[in-house]
Design a protein around this motif. Structure first.
Motif, PDB file in Angstrom:
ATOM      1  N   PHE A  28       0.834  -1.205   0.000  1.00 55.10           N
ATOM      2  CA  PHE A  28       0.000   0.000   0.000  1.00 55.10           C
ATOM      3  C   PHE A  28       0.871   1.258   0.000  1.00 55.10           C
ATOM      4  O   PHE A  28       0.689   2.153  -0.825  1.00 55.10           O
ATOM      5  N   TYR A  29       1.842   1.317   0.930  1.00 51.20           N
ATOM      6  CA  TYR A  29       2.662   2.532   1.030  1.00 51.20           C
ATOM      7  C   TYR A  29       3.581   2.694  -0.182  1.00 51.20           C
ATOM      8  O   TYR A  29       3.874   3.817  -0.594  1.00 51.20           O
ATOM      9  N   LEU A  30       3.998   1.569  -0.755  1.00 48.78           N
ATOM     10  CA  LEU A  30       4.837   1.621  -1.958  1.00 48.78           C
ATOM     11  C   LEU A  30       4.052   2.232  -3.125  1.00 48.78           C
ATOM     12  O   LEU A  30       4.511   3.174  -3.780  1.00 48.78           O
ATOM     13  N   VAL A  31       2.848   1.709  -3.351  1.00 48.03           N
ATOM     14  CA  VAL A  31       2.010   2.228  -4.450  1.00 48.03           C
ATOM     15  C   VAL A  31       1.651   3.685  -4.190  1.00 48.03           C
ATOM     16  O   VAL A  31       1.704   4.518  -5.094  1.00 48.03           O
ATOM     17  N   GLU A  32       1.303   4.002  -2.944  1.00 46.58           N
ATOM     18  CA  GLU A  32       0.949   5.382  -2.593  1.00 46.58           C
ATOM     19  C   GLU A  32       2.099   6.342  -2.901  1.00 46.58           C
ATOM     20  O   GLU A  32       1.888   7.402  -3.484  1.00 46.58           O
ATOM     21  N   SER A  33       3.322   5.957  -2.508  1.00 49.57           N
ATOM     22  CA  SER A  33       4.462   6.863  -2.731  1.00 49.57           C
ATOM     23  C   SER A  33       4.755   7.010  -4.217  1.00 49.57           C
ATOM     24  O   SER A  33       5.064   8.115  -4.681  1.00 49.57           O
ATOM     25  N   LEU A  34       4.610   5.912  -4.969  1.00 54.78           N
ATOM     26  CA  LEU A  34       4.832   6.001  -6.414  1.00 54.78           C
ATOM     27  C   LEU A  34       3.796   6.917  -7.066  1.00 54.78           C
ATOM     28  O   LEU A  34       4.136   7.784  -7.868  1.00 54.78           O
ATOM     29  N   LEU A  35       2.535   6.724  -6.691  1.00 53.21           N
ATOM     30  CA  LEU A  35       1.461   7.556  -7.254  1.00 53.21           C
ATOM     31  C   LEU A  35       1.677   9.029  -6.917  1.00 53.21           C
ATOM     32  O   LEU A  35       1.462   9.912  -7.740  1.00 53.21           O
ATOM     33  N   LYS A  36       2.127   9.269  -5.679  1.00 50.18           N
ATOM     34  CA  LYS A  36       2.359  10.646  -5.227  1.00 50.18           C
ATOM     35  C   LYS A  36       3.459  11.300  -6.068  1.00 50.18           C
ATOM     36  O   LYS A  36       3.342  12.468  -6.471  1.00 50.18           O
ATOM     37  N   LYS A  37       4.512  10.513  -6.322  1.00 48.12           N
ATOM     38  CA  LYS A  37       5.621  11.045  -7.116  1.00 48.12           C
ATOM     39  C   LYS A  37       5.180  11.345  -8.547  1.00 48.12           C
ATOM     40  O   LYS A  37       5.520  12.378  -9.119  1.00 48.12           O
ATOM     41  N   ILE A  38       4.423  10.413  -9.120  1.00 44.47           N
ATOM     42  CA  ILE A  38       3.947  10.600 -10.505  1.00 44.47           C
ATOM     43  C   ILE A  38       3.031  11.819 -10.583  1.00 44.47           C
ATOM     44  O   ILE A  38       3.186  12.673 -11.444  1.00 44.47           O
ATOM     45  N   LYS A  39       2.097  11.896  -9.639  1.00 44.18           N
ATOM     46  CA  LYS A  39       1.170  13.044  -9.620  1.00 44.18           C
ATOM     47  C   LYS A  39       1.932  14.341  -9.432  1.00 44.18           C
ATOM     48  O   LYS A  39       1.644  15.348 -10.073  1.00 44.18           O
ATOM     49  N   GLY A  40       2.913  14.299  -8.513  1.00 46.58           N
ATOM     50  CA  GLY A  40       3.703  15.501  -8.212  1.00 46.58           C
ATOM     51  C   GLY A  40       4.482  16.001  -9.414  1.00 46.58           C
ATOM     52  O   GLY A  40       4.646  17.214  -9.600  1.00 46.58           O
ATOM     53  N   SER A  41       4.964  15.062 -10.252  1.00 46.85           N
ATOM     54  CA  SER A  41       5.738  15.502 -11.410  1.00 46.85           C
ATOM     55  C   SER A  41       4.843  16.028 -12.520  1.00 46.85           C
ATOM     56  O   SER A  41       5.226  16.919 -13.277  1.00 46.85           O
ATOM     57  N   PHE A  42       3.625  15.483 -12.628  1.00 46.11           N
ATOM     58  CA  PHE A  42       2.705  15.960 -13.671  1.00 46.11           C
ATOM     59  C   PHE A  42       1.921  17.208 -13.235  1.00 46.11           C
ATOM     60  O   PHE A  42       1.689  18.102 -14.016  1.00 46.11           O
TER      61      PHE A  42
END
Lengths: 66, 161
Positions: A28-42
């Motif tokens: 859960f935390y792995l996917v959350e952090s990845l999604l956060k990074k992707i969202k943050g860059s876009f």
């Protein structure tokens, strides 16, 4: 006689469930952090204006807490 | 007897802490809202519930946003200021003027929230209770009378039909 193997089985099941719980949390935390990074860059976050509590109020509170 | 009566009485409100927080809410609100003293205040919060499905892990997440909600009876305006549970600071206010909003009503399900649509695209759902014990999530303030006054204002002078 049969109590010890039964307890062993229960212990194994408990450990498996515990492992599943930790793996689930990790995933859960792995996917959350990845999604956060992707969202943050876009969509970079806009800075939200923030006002801190006036100093007099903070001092009043500190004085009362002493 | 004394112990049992204490247990059954439930949690007691720390009125001193509540009073201090009410004063902080007022200071923050007056700092960012023009003519803030003409507004009455309550604490409210928004709830943003989203579902997730990450393969074998799925469930829902709830984000809580703390708000200082002020209302002006004369101008029929609600000013909403985002804040944090320890009231160390606040954001900029958003104004909802009765004459400008699209619609406003009191929700019944799933929660008794005060819903305001400023336009077709946006909306805010304000939840408010007399007192919430969890200080980590919510502002610790007792506001029975204030909430009753806000509910009366919202239902009779702000809600659209």
């Amino acid at each position: 006689m049969t109590l010890i193997p039964l307890l062993q089985q229960a212990g194994v099941i408990f450990l498996l469930l515990l492992l599943l719980f930790f793996l689930g949390n990790l995933w859960f935390y792995l996917v959350e952090s990845l999604l956060k990074k992707i969202k943050g860059s876009f969509f970079p976050k806009k800075e939200i204006p923030w006002h801190t509590l006036p100093k007099e109020e903070q001092q009043d509170e500190d004085a009362q807490n002493r | 007897m004394g112990l049992f009566s204490k247990i059954f009485k439930g949690p007691e409100i720390d009125m001193e802490k509540s009073r201090q927080n009410a004063a902080k809410m007022r200071a923050l609100f007056d700092q960012v809202v023009e003519n803030g003293s003409s507004y009455q205040l309550i604490f409210g919060y928004t709830e943003d519930v989203s579902r997730f499905n990450y393969g074998f892990v799925h469930g829902s997440k709830t984000k809580i946003g703390n708000l200082i909600v002020g209302w002006n009876e004369e101008t029929r305006t609600i000013a909403v200021v985002p804040t944090v549970p320890d009231l160390s600071g606040c954001g900029d206010p958003t104004y909802y003027r009765r004459s400008e909003i699209l619609k406003a009503y009191r929700n019944k399900y799933p929660t008794d929230a005060f819903i305001i649509y400023p336009d077709k695209r946006n909306y805010i759902g304000i939840n408010a209770y007399d007192w919430l014990e969890d200080e980590k999530l919510y502002v610790y303030v007792s506001q029975e009378k204030e909430l009753a006054a806000f509910t009366d204002f919202f239902l009779h002078r702000f809600a659209t039909k």
